[in-house]
Design a protein around this motif. Structure first.
Motif, PDB file in Angstrom:
ATOM      1  N   ALA A  37     -63.371 -18.853  47.145  1.00 21.82           N
ATOM      2  CA  ALA A  37     -62.109 -19.471  46.730  1.00 21.82           C
ATOM      3  C   ALA A  37     -61.663 -18.954  45.365  1.00 21.82           C
ATOM      4  O   ALA A  37     -60.476 -18.690  45.140  1.00 21.82           O
ATOM      5  CB  ALA A  37     -62.261 -20.989  46.707  1.00 21.82           C
ATOM      6  N   ALA A  58     -58.877 -21.431  48.284  1.00 26.32           N
ATOM      7  CA  ALA A  58     -59.720 -21.762  49.436  1.00 26.32           C
ATOM      8  C   ALA A  58     -58.966 -21.551  50.750  1.00 26.32           C
ATOM      9  O   ALA A  58     -59.526 -21.024  51.724  1.00 26.32           O
ATOM     10  CB  ALA A  58     -60.204 -23.205  49.321  1.00 26.32           C
ATOM     11  N   LEU A  67     -71.739 -21.178  43.441  1.00 26.68           N
ATOM     12  CA  LEU A  67     -71.133 -22.320  42.756  1.00 26.68           C
ATOM     13  C   LEU A  67     -71.437 -23.650  43.442  1.00 26.68           C
ATOM     14  O   LEU A  67     -71.518 -24.690  42.768  1.00 26.68           O
ATOM     15  CB  LEU A  67     -69.619 -22.116  42.660  1.00 26.68           C
ATOM     16  CG  LEU A  67     -69.170 -20.949  41.773  1.00 26.68           C
ATOM     17  CD1 LEU A  67     -67.652 -20.868  41.728  1.00 26.68           C
ATOM     18  CD2 LEU A  67     -69.735 -21.088  40.361  1.00 26.68           C
ATOM     19  N   LEU A  68     -71.599 -23.635  44.755  1.00 34.94           N
ATOM     20  CA  LEU A  68     -71.961 -24.889  45.420  1.00 34.94           C
ATOM     21  C   LEU A  68     -73.379 -25.308  45.044  1.00 34.94           C
ATOM     22  O   LEU A  68     -73.673 -26.514  44.961  1.00 34.94           O
ATOM     23  CB  LEU A  68     -71.830 -24.736  46.937  1.00 34.94           C
ATOM     24  CG  LEU A  68     -71.992 -26.018  47.759  1.00 34.94           C
ATOM     25  CD1 LEU A  68     -70.936 -27.040  47.371  1.00 34.94           C
ATOM     26  CD2 LEU A  68     -71.924 -25.719  49.246  1.00 34.94           C
ATOM     27  N   PRO A  75     -67.338 -21.619  47.550  1.00 32.99           N
ATOM     28  CA  PRO A  75     -66.502 -21.775  46.339  1.00 32.99           C
ATOM     29  C   PRO A  75     -66.271 -20.471  45.591  1.00 32.99           C
ATOM     30  O   PRO A  75     -65.208 -20.281  44.989  1.00 32.99           O
ATOM     31  CB  PRO A  75     -67.299 -22.780  45.497  1.00 32.99           C
ATOM     32  CG  PRO A  75     -68.133 -23.531  46.476  1.00 32.99           C
ATOM     33  CD  PRO A  75     -68.489 -22.537  47.535  1.00 32.99           C
ATOM     34  N   ASN A  76     -67.257 -19.563  45.624  1.00 28.61           N
ATOM     35  CA  ASN A  76     -67.035 -18.247  45.007  1.00 28.61           C
ATOM     36  C   ASN A  76     -65.903 -17.508  45.696  1.00 28.61           C
ATOM     37  O   ASN A  76     -65.070 -16.860  45.037  1.00 28.61           O
ATOM     38  CB  ASN A  76     -68.313 -17.416  45.079  1.00 28.61           C
ATOM     39  CG  ASN A  76     -69.453 -18.031  44.286  1.00 28.61           C
ATOM     40  OD1 ASN A  76     -69.897 -19.115  44.603  1.00 28.61           O
ATOM     41  ND2 ASN A  76     -69.940 -17.332  43.271  1.00 28.61           N
ATOM     42  N   ALA A 105     -68.316 -16.907  38.943  1.00 30.97           N
ATOM     43  CA  ALA A 105     -68.263 -16.506  40.344  1.00 30.97           C
ATOM     44  C   ALA A 105     -68.586 -15.041  40.551  1.00 30.97           C
ATOM     45  O   ALA A 105     -68.928 -14.630  41.668  1.00 30.97           O
ATOM     46  CB  ALA A 105     -66.872 -16.798  40.917  1.00 30.97           C
ATOM     47  N   LEU A 124     -57.205 -23.602  42.886  1.00 28.64           N
ATOM     48  CA  LEU A 124     -58.448 -23.474  43.645  1.00 28.64           C
ATOM     49  C   LEU A 124     -58.255 -23.869  45.106  1.00 28.64           C
ATOM     50  O   LEU A 124     -58.836 -23.246  46.011  1.00 28.64           O
ATOM     51  CB  LEU A 124     -59.538 -24.335  43.004  1.00 28.64           C
ATOM     52  CG  LEU A 124     -59.975 -23.913  41.597  1.00 28.64           C
ATOM     53  CD1 LEU A 124     -61.044 -24.857  41.073  1.00 28.64           C
ATOM     54  CD2 LEU A 124     -60.488 -22.484  41.595  1.00 28.64           C
TER      55      LEU A 124
END
Length: 514
Positions: A247, A204, A91-92, A244-245, A349, A200
């Protein structure tokens, strides 16, 4: 003739603006591919044992760019010879093309230069997206000849959706981020955004805490995969792109459905069920232990709880002046909107890592979305109604403070004379030429001059019960006779003036001397 000329110029300006926007979209796609190509080529050059040449590095960059848009890739170099799907999107890594599309669409409608022709919002959306998708189609065709060809089905579904969504967000930002005219719809969108961000952020924090708790296992996995420094740098970049995945996975874990670790394993706060097929990877070292979950796993439910409270608080504050029915409808809309966003993120994700046991890996999108909707309705609705009722309460009037008793006067001779016993006051009043003032009338009882005592206040000498003065039962004093006016004083004699020609007399001692 003038009208036709102006109309032709306007049409020509709009056509030029449309073509410029289309070129801008293609340039944005080229910048994204070029950035990834530079990173891949640098990693290929620094690798001591490159597996392929520059062509293989460019094909890898094209595959990563397509994967960032949600397109599944097919690995053809498997041991069994059958292609294995690869569908987990970093995702980043997706933030790069999304930001480029958003920035391009916003700058296309930038009203800073009024002389430059600009397309309409719908024209900008179509032009920028069309130029971007033209370059994307070329990259899809190019990837078919490499080791990671694109899956045409997902390329036809996810790629246009991501492009249109990012471009539409840029157009919306260029127009000033307008919200729907109805108060309930605007409140629902704000509440959904607040709840999603809180969820989210909590995911995280949850993933970071688990990773720190299992830091030893994560470090051992990191050192076991990559031996040289170039491999460790590449692995570190991959871990960073997948944060991010993690999270999103942690948020789905706190929501209740959890995430799949293969086709036969499921991780939930109640425990880890089945036999997980976990490949060696540093982020997967933070997975919960096998068996029934304890209080540490159950504490993950605090994340969706806080998110639902934030959603309800936002909606309750936005619809505080409306009716309770409007607040309830806004909460339902916010819950459904946040659930849809969670489902999209969960689907992006997760995905397949191969065939067989690794065909299902990550959170299930529809389960995570449904759980987000339930949390938003069950917790967000009472929170919103409570916040609305608290904001509509009528504040009670404050009771006036009781006045403080006056301070005692300063001790002085004048004041002591004024505070003489009551019989003495009566006697002095009888012999006085003028009637004595009545007690409580506000006049001093003595002839003290103003200014001699700074602490003198007439109210300090009122009796304790001023409604019934102590002299009320005494007969009134007789009025003394008015004294006669004194006779006028005689005028003083005027001094005699000397004669004009008379010589003043000389002293007697000077006569004989002459």
């Amino acid at each position: 003739m003038t009208h036709l000329t102006e109309h032709t110029l306007v049409q020509g300006g709009r056509s030029a603006a449309f073509a410029t926007a289309c070129v801008r979209g293609g340039v944005a796609a080229g910048l994204g591919v070029g950035t990834l190509a530079v990173l891949v080529i640098v990693a290929w050059i620094s690798s001591p044992f490159p597996d392929s040449g520059a062509g293989g590095a460019l094909h890898l960059a094209a595959g990563l760019w397509l994967l960032a848009h949600g397109v599944d890739l097919l690995r053809t170099d498997t041991l069994g010879g059958l292609p294995a799907p690869l569908g987990i999107v970093p995702l980043l890594l997706s933030a790069l093309p999304v930001w480029l599309l958003h920035r391009t669409a916003r700058s296309t409608l930038d009203p800073a230069d009024e002389n430059r022709p600009r397309p309409s919002p719908a024209g900008a959306l179509g032009a920028v997206s069309g130029g971007y998708l033209l370059v994307a189609a070329v990259i899809v065709v190019y990837s078919e000849s490499g080791p990671l060809p694109a899956d045409l089905v997902t390329a036809g579904l996810w790629l246009p959706g991501v492009v249109l969504g990012a471009t539409g967000a840029g157009v919306w930002a260029a127009l000033g981020r307008p919200l729907p005219g109805r108060e309930e719809a605007a409140a629902a969108l704000r509440g959904a955004g607040t709840g999603l961000v809180t969820l989210l952020a909590g995911g995280a924090v949850l993933a970071g805490t688990a990773l720190v708790w299992r830091a030893g296992a994560a470090r051992a996995s990191f050192e076991g995969i990559a031996g040289d420094w170039s491999g460790r740098v590449a692995l570190a970049l991959l871990v960073l792109a997948l944060l991010p995945n993690a999270a999103v996975w942690a948020a789905a874990y706190g929501l209740g459905p959890g995430f799949a670790l293969g086709t036969g394993a499921l991780a939930t706060p109640l425990g880890l069920l089945g036999d997980p097929a976990v490949p060696p990877f540093p982020l997967l070292a933070a997975l919960p232990p096998e068996g029934r979950g304890g209080w540490a796993q159950w504490a993950a439910a605090a994340v969706p709880l806080l998110a639902a409270v934030a959603l309800g608080r936002s909606v309750g504050r936005s619809t505080g002046t409306g009716r309770a029915r409007e607040t309830a409808l806004a909460v339902l809309g916010a819950a459904w909107a946040s659930g849809a966003a969670v489902a999209v993120l969960a689907g992006a994700a997760g995905g397949p890592l191969g065939t067989g046991w690794l065909l299902a890996f990550g959170p299930v999108w529809w389960q995570a979305g449904a759980a987000a909707v339930l949390w938003g309705v069950a917790v967000g609705l009472p929170t919103a109604l409570t916040v609305r009722a608290w904001g509509r309460r009528i504040p009670r009037p404050e009771r006036p403070k009781e006045p403080k008793p006056p301070k005692p006067p300063k001790a002085s001779g004048k004041v002591r004379a004024a505070a003489a016993p009551e019989p003495a006051l009566a006697a002095s009043a009888a012999s006085a030429p003028f009637p004595a003032p009545a007690p409580g009338s506000g006049f001093p009882l003595t002839g003290a001059d103003d200014g001699e005592d700074e602490g003198y206040v007439p109210y300090d000498y009122l009796p304790a019960s001023w409604e019934t003065p102590p002299y009320a039962d005494l007969p009134p004093l007789p009025a003394p006779p008015r004294p006669a006016d004194p006779p006028p004083l005689p005028a003083p004699p005027r001094p005699a003036e000397p004669l004009p020609h008379a010589e003043p007399p000389r002293p007697s001692g000077t006569t004989g001397a002459e």
